[in-house]
Design a protein around this motif. Structure first.
Motif, PDB file in Angstrom:
ATOM      1  N   SER A  69      42.251  50.641  -8.837  1.00 46.15           N
ATOM      2  CA  SER A  69      41.775  51.638  -9.398  1.00 46.15           C
ATOM      3  C   SER A  69      40.168  52.037  -9.616  1.00 46.15           C
ATOM      4  CB  SER A  69      42.743  52.584 -10.339  1.00 46.15           C
ATOM      5  OG  SER A  69      43.738  52.136 -10.256  1.00 46.15           O
ATOM      6  N   THR A  70      40.370  50.822 -10.429  1.00 46.61           N
ATOM      7  CA  THR A  70      38.866  50.423 -10.807  1.00 46.61           C
ATOM      8  C   THR A  70      37.626  50.067 -10.184  1.00 46.61           C
ATOM      9  OG1 THR A  70      39.528  49.392 -12.766  1.00 46.61           O
ATOM     10  CG2 THR A  70      37.099  48.832 -12.196  1.00 46.61           C
ATOM     11  N   ILE A  71      37.859  49.588  -8.753  1.00 45.11           N
ATOM     12  CA  ILE A  71      36.834  49.455  -7.215  1.00 45.11           C
ATOM     13  C   ILE A  71      37.015  50.270  -6.911  1.00 45.11           C
ATOM     14  CG2 ILE A  71      36.886  47.915  -5.038  1.00 45.11           C
ATOM     15  CD1 ILE A  71      39.087  45.796  -6.406  1.00 45.11           C
ATOM     16  N   PHE A 108      37.194  42.739  -0.117  1.00 46.54           N
ATOM     17  CA  PHE A 108      36.921  44.157   0.791  1.00 46.54           C
ATOM     18  C   PHE A 108      35.169  44.080   1.584  1.00 46.54           C
ATOM     19  CE2 PHE A 108      40.219  45.038  -1.821  1.00 46.54           C
ATOM     20  CZ  PHE A 108      41.204  45.771  -0.918  1.00 46.54           C
ATOM     21  N   THR A 109      34.552  44.347   1.677  1.00 44.78           N
ATOM     22  CA  THR A 109      32.945  44.325   2.172  1.00 44.78           C
ATOM     23  C   THR A 109      32.676  46.131   2.355  1.00 44.78           C
ATOM     24  OG1 THR A 109      33.764  41.990   2.481  1.00 44.78           O
ATOM     25  CG2 THR A 109      31.365  43.067   3.455  1.00 44.78           C
ATOM     26  N   TRP A 137      36.038  40.638  -4.005  1.00 45.69           N
ATOM     27  CA  TRP A 137      37.494  39.723  -4.166  1.00 45.69           C
ATOM     28  C   TRP A 137      38.423  40.627  -5.485  1.00 45.69           C
ATOM     29  CZ3 TRP A 137      36.649  36.587  -0.595  1.00 45.69           C
ATOM     30  CH2 TRP A 137      35.751  35.948   0.199  1.00 45.69           C
ATOM     31  N   ASP A 138      39.307  41.260  -4.688  1.00 42.58           N
ATOM     32  CA  ASP A 138      41.129  41.650  -5.460  1.00 42.58           C
ATOM     33  C   ASP A 138      41.965  40.491  -5.832  1.00 42.58           C
ATOM     34  OD1 ASP A 138      42.445  43.111  -6.824  1.00 42.58           O
ATOM     35  OD2 ASP A 138      42.621  44.591  -5.212  1.00 42.58           O
ATOM     36  N   THR A 139      42.490  39.615  -7.038  1.00 42.37           N
ATOM     37  CA  THR A 139      42.956  39.683  -6.783  1.00 42.37           C
ATOM     38  C   THR A 139      44.759  39.943  -7.190  1.00 42.37           C
ATOM     39  OG1 THR A 139      43.096  38.661  -9.238  1.00 42.37           O
ATOM     40  CG2 THR A 139      41.202  37.537  -7.941  1.00 42.37           C
ATOM     41  N   PRO A 140      46.034  38.593  -6.375  1.00 45.02           N
ATOM     42  CA  PRO A 140      46.725  39.382  -6.781  1.00 45.02           C
ATOM     43  C   PRO A 140      46.601  39.803  -8.657  1.00 45.02           C
ATOM     44  CG  PRO A 140      46.999  37.793  -5.727  1.00 45.02           C
ATOM     45  CD  PRO A 140      45.333  38.020  -5.703  1.00 45.02           C
TER      46      PRO A 140
END
Ligand code: GDP
Ligand code: MG
Length: 335
Positions: free
Chosen positions: A59-61, A86-87, A94-97
């Protein structure tokens, strides 16, 4: 470039190029600035988002950037220890699990995070410029987050840790089970504000006691959309963005400028402790000044002069360059 292309469709780099070309300065000086612009244009910024599952990383991204690719809420699969990339132009997220779904998966994820943090870019500098730890401020059990920050992130980042970690306390709206949220003004009331400040204090203290580092958490709300239902707008997003920009090296900041979410509603409400939008604008202005214009050669003196006089034009060239960056924000930030 097509004639009918509007300003909004142009990248901030294109706008700056046009500004430089239009300046009344010797060609040699133009060439110098254009070559500096090319250097800046090639700089990527890499931001890692990490935290527990459901804290609001995706949500923040989505709220911050024009990056509607990070899936929210759905498809949480504790088996994926792969960090998603995500580019968007020069912005890499970089979205970590999420952590906190079991010892085995936490170990795997921690390992991937450590690996990513040890990667270097082509210049030999750490690939990840900034780690944003998203914490659910309504959660009473922050053990997983403290483990992550104190035992993994801070030791891995070493001396730079203080400048390369942001602690983001999300879901400020529901921190007290949804009470004390002023719906009308989309802001916490005094009671909730006090609660959030105390929460920030206690997180700060836990990290300080464990690591000696003093990092001030930022509370905010990434926003929330119920299926077919109520839409909660973000709160304090300008503040979060301002601190993100400040943590990013000057020569990489335009990568952020170019990709800020242009949904105006996302930027309406903040704690007003500072004029974040003005500061955001000036932070980008610093890039223009120090990395592209004369400031790069002549030092901070004149730079601090423009920074000290927000909005004022100090010399035509600086004014024009800052103006180009400003142009990008007129729609969003009403400058
Ligand atoms: N009320 C509220 N809900 C939020 C907020 N941020 C995220 N959420 C909700 O929390 C859930 C988890 O969010 P998500 O972004 O998928 O978390 P992630 O697992 O960290 O990526 C979703 O249902 C979101 O809509 C917020 O600021 N306020
Ligand atoms: Mg997610």
């Amino acid at each position: 470039m097509m004639a009918e292309e509007t300003k909004e469709n142009k990248s901030v780099y294109d706008l700056l190029e046009e500004e430089i070309m239009a300046l009344d300065i010797p060609d040699s000086e133009k060439a110098k600035r254009l070559s500096r612009l090319i250097k800046v244009r090639n700089k990527k910024v890499n931001i890692m988002l990490t935290g527990s599952t459901g804290a609001g990383k995706s949500s923040t991204i989505n709220a911050l950037f024009n990056m509607n690719v990070a899936k929210v809420g759905v498809g949480v699969d504790p088996e994926t220890s792969i960090i998603e990339k995500f580019t968007l132009d020069n912005l890499v997220v970089w979205d970590t699990p999420g952590l906190g779904d079991g010892v085995k998966s936490d170990e795997r994820i921690s390992h991937s995070i450590l690996e990513k943090l040890s990667e270097l870019d082509e210049d030999g500098n750490p690939l990840i410029d900034l780690v944003v730890v998203v914490i659910d401020s309504s959660s009473k059990d922050l053990g997983t987050s403290y483990d992550l920050i104190n035992n993994i992130l801070i030791p891995a980042l070493g001396d730079d840790a203080k400048d390369r970690i942001l602690i983001a306390l999300n879901q400020a709206d529901v921190a007290m089970k949804g009470t004390h949220w002023d719906e009308e003004n989309n802001t916490p009331d005094e009671v909730l504000k006090e609660f959030l400040k105390k929460k920030a204090d206690s997180v700060q203290k836990r990290i300080k006691d464990a690591t000696g580092l003093s990092i001030r958490p930022i509370y905010y709300c990434a926003g929330y959309k119920e299926e077919g239902g109520e839409q909660r707008k973000p709160y304090n997003l300008p503040k979060l963005l301002y601190y993100i920009i400040k943590s990013v090296p000057k020569d990489k900041r335009l990568a952020l400028a170019d990709n800020i979410n242009d949904e105006e509603d996302n930027w309406l409400h903040d704690d007003q402790e500072k004029d974040y939008k003005e500061r955001i604008k000036l932070s980008f202005g610093e890039t223009v000044w120090f990395c592209i214009s004369d400031g790069f050669d002549t030092g901070a003196e004149i730079g601090s002069a423009i920074l000290g006089i927000p909005g004022k034009i100090v010399g035509a060239t600086v004014g024009a360059a800052v103006g180009a960056v400003k142009g990008v924000f007129v729609a969003i930030f009403d400058i």
